[in-house]
Design a protein around this motif. Structure first.
Motif, mmCIF file in Angstrom:
data_model
loop_
_atom_site.group_PDB
_atom_site.id
_atom_site.type_symbol
_atom_site.label_atom_id
_atom_site.label_comp_id
_atom_site.label_asym_id
_atom_site.label_seq_id
_atom_site.Cartn_x
_atom_site.Cartn_y
_atom_site.Cartn_z
ATOM 1 N N ASN A 1 -4.986 9.006 3.284
ATOM 2 C CA ASN A 1 -5.746 8.492 2.159
ATOM 3 C C ASN A 1 -4.671 7.790 1.238
ATOM 4 O OD1 ASN A 1 -8.049 9.628 3.341
ATOM 5 N ND2 ASN A 1 -7.774 11.275 2.245
ATOM 6 N N ASP A 2 -5.380 7.124 0.146
ATOM 7 C CA ASP A 2 -4.398 6.683 -0.752
ATOM 8 C C ASP A 2 -3.373 7.750 -1.473
ATOM 9 O OD1 ASP A 2 -5.528 4.262 -0.367
ATOM 10 O OD2 ASP A 2 -7.133 4.415 -2.168
ATOM 11 N N ASP B 1 -1.508 10.180 -4.149
ATOM 12 C CA ASP B 1 -1.693 10.734 -5.501
ATOM 13 C C ASP B 1 -0.558 11.437 -5.909
ATOM 14 O OD1 ASP B 1 -2.495 12.813 -4.362
ATOM 15 O OD2 ASP B 1 -4.580 12.323 -4.216
ATOM 16 N N LYS C 1 0.822 -1.174 0.013
ATOM 17 C CA LYS C 1 -0.120 0.010 -0.148
ATOM 18 C C LYS C 1 1.006 1.227 0.011
ATOM 19 C CE LYS C 1 -4.291 1.786 2.142
ATOM 20 N NZ LYS C 1 -5.142 1.667 1.090
ATOM 21 N N ILE D 1 0.323 5.276 1.107
ATOM 22 C CA ILE D 1 -0.538 6.174 1.791
ATOM 23 C C ILE D 1 0.129 7.785 1.938
ATOM 24 C CG2 ILE D 1 -1.465 6.384 4.134
ATOM 25 C CD1 ILE D 1 -1.056 3.477 4.638
ATOM 26 N N ASP D 2 -0.794 8.505 1.575
ATOM 27 C CA ASP D 2 -0.444 10.080 1.675
ATOM 28 C C ASP D 2 -0.194 10.217 3.091
ATOM 29 O OD1 ASP D 2 -1.047 12.812 2.345
ATOM 30 O OD2 ASP D 2 -1.158 13.125 0.138
#
Length: 276
Positions: A251-252, A254, A243, A245-246
């Motif tokens: 959150n995910d 990006d 995974k 993570i920000d």
């Protein structure tokens, strides 16, 4: 890599607002969700493992531990900690804290590109953009291969890194100055878009006796990476990506993420021989 020398004397002063406790709490949540390590005081006594294996499974190794602030917070949560750093100046301060506050952590002066352990560890962590100090792709892959080599089966590696977006678009070519009661610094930041290398020149003033100040200078280099670059290096190292993570929003990750946590696992299904 040996960047923190004189700056180690004032590092904790200028990092006093860093939320190490919050970081440790979040890493604890990630270990609980994805990992196998347990805080030592909470380790299950009925596991079908020998004592030595149980100790290795629950061991957490921090790469780039600096003055031991994050290490200490993880120790408070009950984790059996080893901190690794290549700066003797930073580790001297970590050792002073260990003695003063009775922190049950063990410190090693080693380079994260070439560290050695006597056994495996259930979890490796690296925070506060330590990985960005590895400015060559080959060095990051080498470090990741070493982590993979020393991870307990199904163990995980959690690390953060600053992105190209942060260095280029957020920090950029800026100057930051801060004045404290007995010390001050000027930070001149420069970003090279061709190499994605971020250079920051630190001028530090430390009060010694009366109104006398000592001035010293250090230059640090970090490289920004994209998420795609980091995932490519993970794949080359043999670690299995879990995974991204920000670090700010949780959150995910990006394209707008400035700092990203990566969670990867030792790939026990792979029989490839690691060249470490």
């Amino acid at each position: 890599m040996e960047s923190y020398t004189d700056f180690a004397l004032v590092y904790d002063t200028f990092m006093d607002e860093t939320p190490y406790g919050e970081w440790a709490a979040f890493i604890h949540e990630l270990i609980d969700e994805y990992g196998i390590s347990k805080p030592c005081l909470k380790a299950l006594s009925n596991e079908n493992l020998g004592d030595n294996l149980l100790q290795e499974k629950n061991l957490v190794v921090e790469l780039g531990c600096g003055t031991g602030n994050f290490t200490a917070e993880m120790s408070k949560l009950g984790y059996d900690m080893i901190g690794i750093d290549n700066s003797s100046s930073m580790l001297n301060i970590a050792m002073q804290k260990k003695e003063k506050d009775s922190i049950p952590a063990f410190y090693l002066e080693q380079d994260m590109r070439d560290f050695e352990l006597f056994g495996t560890a259930g979890t490796f962590v690296s925070v506060c953009d330590s990985v960005n100090y590895l400015t060559d792709r080959e060095d990051i892959v080498k470090m990741m291969k070493l982590v993979n080599n020393y991870l307990f089966p199904d163990g995980i590696f959690i690390f953060d890194f600053n992105t190209v977006h942060k260095y280029r678009d957020v920090i950029g070519d800026t100057t930051i100055a801060e004045d404290r009661e007995d010390c001050a610094f000027i930070w001149d930041n420069f970003f090279d878009e061709e190499t994605n290398i971020n250079e920051y020149d630190l001028t530090i003033f430390v009060q010694e006796e009366g109104d006398s100040y000592r001035r010293f200078f250090e230059t640090h280099y970090q490289r920004g990476y994209t998420l795609e670059e980091m995932l490519s290096m993970l794949e080359e190292s043999g670690l299995a990506f879990l995974k991204a993570i920000d670090a700010d929003t949780h959150n995910d990750a990006d394209e707008s993420s400035e700092r990203i946590y990566i969670i990867a696992r030792k790939d026990t299904d792979s029989n490839m021989q690691m060249d470490v």
